[in-house]
Design a protein around this motif. Structure first.
Motif, PDB file in Angstrom:
ATOM      1  N   ALA A 200       0.807  -1.224   0.000  1.00 48.94           N
ATOM      2  CA  ALA A 200       0.000   0.000   0.000  1.00 48.94           C
ATOM      3  C   ALA A 200       0.840   1.273   0.000  1.00 48.94           C
ATOM      4  CB  ALA A 200      -0.928  -0.008   1.224  1.00 48.94           C
ATOM      5  N   THR A 201       2.109   1.159  -0.374  1.00 45.73           N
ATOM      6  CA  THR A 201       2.992   2.329  -0.284  1.00 45.73           C
ATOM      7  C   THR A 201       2.591   3.446  -1.245  1.00 45.73           C
ATOM      8  OG1 THR A 201       4.519   1.251  -1.827  1.00 45.73           O
ATOM      9  CG2 THR A 201       4.964   0.994   0.532  1.00 45.73           C
ATOM     10  N   GLU A 202       1.852   3.099  -2.311  1.00 41.51           N
ATOM     11  CA  GLU A 202       1.464   4.132  -3.283  1.00 41.51           C
ATOM     12  C   GLU A 202      -0.037   4.408  -3.299  1.00 41.51           C
ATOM     13  OE1 GLU A 202       3.393   3.926  -7.212  1.00 41.51           O
ATOM     14  OE2 GLU A 202       4.453   2.150  -6.451  1.00 41.51           O
ATOM     15  N   VAL A 203      -0.803   3.839  -2.379  1.00 41.49           N
ATOM     16  CA  VAL A 203      -2.254   4.054  -2.421  1.00 41.49           C
ATOM     17  C   VAL A 203      -2.601   5.474  -1.990  1.00 41.49           C
ATOM     18  CG1 VAL A 203      -2.696   1.602  -1.972  1.00 41.49           C
ATOM     19  CG2 VAL A 203      -2.766   3.226  -0.071  1.00 41.49           C
ATOM     20  N   THR A 204      -3.743   5.932  -2.460  1.00 44.52           N
ATOM     21  CA  THR A 204      -4.155   7.326  -2.226  1.00 44.52           C
ATOM     22  C   THR A 204      -5.278   7.432  -1.204  1.00 44.52           C
ATOM     23  OG1 THR A 204      -5.783   7.215  -4.007  1.00 44.52           O
ATOM     24  CG2 THR A 204      -3.540   7.877  -4.614  1.00 44.52           C
ATOM     25  N   PHE A 205      -5.563   6.342  -0.471  1.00 45.10           N
ATOM     26  CA  PHE A 205      -6.713   6.327   0.431  1.00 45.10           C
ATOM     27  C   PHE A 205      -6.307   5.754   1.787  1.00 45.10           C
ATOM     28  CE2 PHE A 205      -6.668   2.735  -2.533  1.00 45.10           C
ATOM     29  CZ  PHE A 205      -6.487   1.678  -1.667  1.00 45.10           C
ATOM     30  N   ASP A 206      -7.177   5.907   2.755  1.00 48.50           N
ATOM     31  CA  ASP A 206      -6.941   5.341   4.086  1.00 48.50           C
ATOM     32  C   ASP A 206      -7.357   3.873   4.111  1.00 48.50           C
ATOM     33  OD1 ASP A 206      -6.069   7.783   5.064  1.00 48.50           O
ATOM     34  OD2 ASP A 206      -8.096   8.406   5.625  1.00 48.50           O
ATOM     35  N   TYR A 207      -6.663   3.095   4.898  1.00 46.42           N
ATOM     36  CA  TYR A 207      -6.968   1.669   5.014  1.00 46.42           C
ATOM     37  C   TYR A 207      -6.481   1.191   6.378  1.00 46.42           C
ATOM     38  CZ  TYR A 207      -1.984   0.987   4.344  1.00 46.42           C
ATOM     39  OH  TYR A 207      -0.634   1.035   4.510  1.00 46.42           O
ATOM     40  N   GLN A 346      -1.277  -3.106 -15.544  1.00 46.44           N
ATOM     41  CA  GLN A 346      -0.736  -1.897 -14.920  1.00 46.44           C
ATOM     42  C   GLN A 346      -1.845  -0.911 -14.576  1.00 46.44           C
ATOM     43  OE1 GLN A 346       2.468  -1.788 -13.959  1.00 46.44           O
ATOM     44  NE2 GLN A 346       1.894   0.048 -12.859  1.00 46.44           N
ATOM     45  N   GLU A 347      -2.816  -0.768 -15.480  1.00 36.07           N
ATOM     46  CA  GLU A 347      -3.970   0.103 -15.195  1.00 36.07           C
ATOM     47  C   GLU A 347      -4.797  -0.445 -14.035  1.00 36.07           C
ATOM     48  OE1 GLU A 347      -5.044  -0.047 -19.551  1.00 36.07           O
ATOM     49  OE2 GLU A 347      -5.941   1.882 -18.985  1.00 36.07           O
ATOM     50  N   ILE A 348      -4.903  -1.766 -13.967  1.00 32.38           N
ATOM     51  CA  ILE A 348      -5.662  -2.378 -12.873  1.00 32.38           C
ATOM     52  C   ILE A 348      -4.964  -2.105 -11.538  1.00 32.38           C
ATOM     53  CG2 ILE A 348      -6.328  -4.604 -11.866  1.00 32.38           C
ATOM     54  CD1 ILE A 348      -6.929  -5.558 -14.735  1.00 32.38           C
ATOM     55  N   ARG A 349      -3.650  -2.236 -11.493  1.00 23.57           N
ATOM     56  CA  ARG A 349      -2.905  -1.940 -10.267  1.00 23.57           C
ATOM     57  C   ARG A 349      -3.115  -0.488  -9.853  1.00 23.57           C
ATOM     58  NH1 ARG A 349       2.344  -1.971 -10.070  1.00 23.57           N
ATOM     59  NH2 ARG A 349       2.570  -2.840  -7.989  1.00 23.57           N
ATOM     60  N   GLU A 350      -3.057   0.425 -10.817  1.00 24.85           N
ATOM     61  CA  GLU A 350      -3.218   1.847 -10.501  1.00 24.85           C
ATOM     62  C   GLU A 350      -4.638   2.154 -10.038  1.00 24.85           C
ATOM     63  OE1 GLU A 350      -1.903   4.090 -13.855  1.00 24.85           O
ATOM     64  OE2 GLU A 350       0.223   3.572 -13.559  1.00 24.85           O
ATOM     65  N   THR A 351      -5.615   1.440 -10.601  1.00 25.06           N
ATOM     66  CA  THR A 351      -6.996   1.598 -10.133  1.00 25.06           C
ATOM     67  C   THR A 351      -7.116   1.114  -8.695  1.00 25.06           C
ATOM     68  OG1 THR A 351      -7.823   1.267 -12.386  1.00 25.06           O
ATOM     69  CG2 THR A 351      -9.411   0.998 -10.591  1.00 25.06           C
ATOM     70  N   ASN A 352      -6.497  -0.019  -8.392  1.00 28.76           N
ATOM     71  CA  ASN A 352      -6.556  -0.555  -7.028  1.00 28.76           C
ATOM     72  C   ASN A 352      -5.754   0.281  -6.030  1.00 28.76           C
ATOM     73  OD1 ASN A 352      -8.286  -2.660  -7.705  1.00 28.76           O
ATOM     74  ND2 ASN A 352      -6.615  -4.069  -8.194  1.00 28.76           N
ATOM     75  N   MET A 353      -4.839   1.103  -6.532  1.00 25.05           N
ATOM     76  CA  MET A 353      -4.108   2.045  -5.670  1.00 25.05           C
ATOM     77  C   MET A 353      -4.897   3.334  -5.457  1.00 25.05           C
ATOM     78  SD  MET A 353      -0.271   1.884  -7.259  1.00 25.05           S
ATOM     79  CE  MET A 353       0.650   0.362  -7.441  1.00 25.05           C
ATOM     80  N   GLY A 354      -5.952   3.543  -6.256  1.00 26.65           N
ATOM     81  CA  GLY A 354      -6.707   4.786  -6.169  1.00 26.65           C
ATOM     82  C   GLY A 354      -6.104   5.902  -7.005  1.00 26.65           C
ATOM     83  N   LYS A 355      -5.101   5.585  -7.829  1.00 25.77           N
ATOM     84  CA  LYS A 355      -4.447   6.621  -8.645  1.00 25.77           C
ATOM     85  C   LYS A 355      -5.308   7.042  -9.830  1.00 25.77           C
ATOM     86  CE  LYS A 355       0.410   5.571  -7.683  1.00 25.77           C
ATOM     87  NZ  LYS A 355       1.721   5.219  -8.308  1.00 25.77           N
TER      88      LYS A 355
END
Length: 377
Positions: A200-207, A346-355
């Motif tokens: 979760a080092t690059e996620v944009t949300f709280d968890y 790669q797009e799926i990973r970025e979606t799951n990161m909230g980017k």
């Protein structure tokens, strides 16, 4: 007119191992990449454009008295072919799959895995069109869902029918093959969303951190989701032990294969973690734990009742990925024997990161195709 058939009806046939004949009229390259599969499913591929002038190309391959389910990408071309079979060929048992493979990709089939010691239960949601597996653990009116798919309505409906409250949404790792519905569902129901912090080092949300030593109590205190750090597929991959009976392995260990370590471009870095998890950490666990993975790759992995599971001790006897004593040979296998990357991973990973937050139709397109999270020895 051909009879429409829903993905749910086809799914029931697949999981019940009923004889099923499918005429898939997509282009051959699309068909070769991804198709409807099952233990007693027979699939014939004849591209739609070969049938524009008549059904001769398939006439000798089909029995007029057999049920035929015609399938295409979205349900339009298959409707026309189904009509041709009836009008020109005299077929009487022709079905058209509503929504085609696009709808098939999104269908979730709930299958009960078993009861928990306190009277609760665990269900596996089988995404037959993509090989994804998610889990609903229910105890004393509370629910945890693990590796939630993007189509969250079915989980809500299931919980509503059982009159239980969804409280915890857990991802065993940051997914690269499908878009997680965990965070969205947590926000919708006021639940808590868990994710391993090392993913979760690059996620944009709280968890909430899913990490070893922090048990998640679902319902009665006897039912614990005990996180075990098990890196290798991703740096943060974390397994769960439920009720001392079930081992949810995420994408680390499957019934016939093992997880791939390269979906973040880290195969060489993570192969050691993968081996440590499979050959040491899991080895210390009880052989009697029932392994419940987050994916499956082959139709034969579906059991008689449509679920995917195996006893851990049995996997150490028959899963080839767990029987490679030489570390160099293991390293070579999991870094050189890799399938193509999942579609739009790669797009799926970025979606799951909230980017990024693609429109729903774009998300559907991103997920089309099989999962490719495994290494097959």
């Amino acid at each position: 007119m051909p009879t429409p058939i829903t993905t749910s009806e086809v799914a029931k046939r697949v999981v019940n191992h009923e004889e099923t004949l499918i005429l898939d009229v997509r282009n051959t390259d699309e068909f070769d990449d991804w198709k409807i599969e099952g233990g007693k499913v027979e699939v014939i591929n004849e591209p739609y454009f070969n049938l524009l002038e008549g059904i001769d190309p398939v006439a000798d391959k089909l029995d007029k008295n057999q049920e035929v389910i015609v399938v295409c990408a979205k349900g339009g071309s298959s409707q026309m072919v189904a009509e041709l079979l009836e009008e020109e060929g005299g077929f009487t048992k022709v079905f058209n799959l509503e929504g085609g493979m696009k709808a098939w990709s999104e269908h979730l089939e709930p299958v009960k895995i078993g009861d928990l010691s306190d009277g609760g239960s665990i269900h596996q949601f089988v995404r037959l069109g993509k090989g994804c597996l998610s889990y609903l653990i229910e105890s004393n009116g509370e629910v945890a869902i693990v590796d939630t798919n993007r189509m969250i309505d079915i989980y809500e409906d299931f919980a509503k029918d059982k009159d239980v409250q969804i409280k915890y949404l857990i991802d065993t790792h940051l997914h690269a093959d499908h878009i997680s519905g965990g965070r969205e569902l947590a926000e919708k129901v006021g639940g808590t969303y868990y994710l391993p912090p090392k993913d979760a080092t690059e996620v944009t949300f709280d968890y909430e951190a899913l990490e070893e030593g922090n048990d998640i109590v679902v319902g009665n205190t006897t039912v614990r989701a005990q996180p075990i750090y098990s890196p290798g597929h991703t740096l943060g991959s974390t397994s769960l032990i439920i009720d001392d009976q079930y081992l949810l392995t995420g994408d680390i260990l499957f019934v016939k294969s093992i997880g791939r370590p390269d979906l973040a471009g880290k195969a060489e870095d993570w192969v050691g973690d993968l081996r440590e998890t499979l050959y040491s950490r899991y080895k210390e666990l009880s052989d009697d734990l029932v392994v419940l993975p987050a994916h499956y790759s082959f139709a034969e992995e579906l059991g008689n009742e449509g679920s995917v599971s195996a006893r851990l001790g049995d996997l150490y006897q028959r899963n080839k990925g767990l029987q490679i004593e030489d570390e160099g040979v293991f390293r070579k296998m999991v870094t050189e024997n890799l399938p193509p990357q999942p579609n739009a991973y790669q797009e799926i990973r970025e979606t799951n990161m909230g980017k990024i937050n693609p429109e729903n139709e774009k998300q559907r397109e991103m997920e089309i195709g099989p999962n490719r999270c495994a290494v097959h020895g």
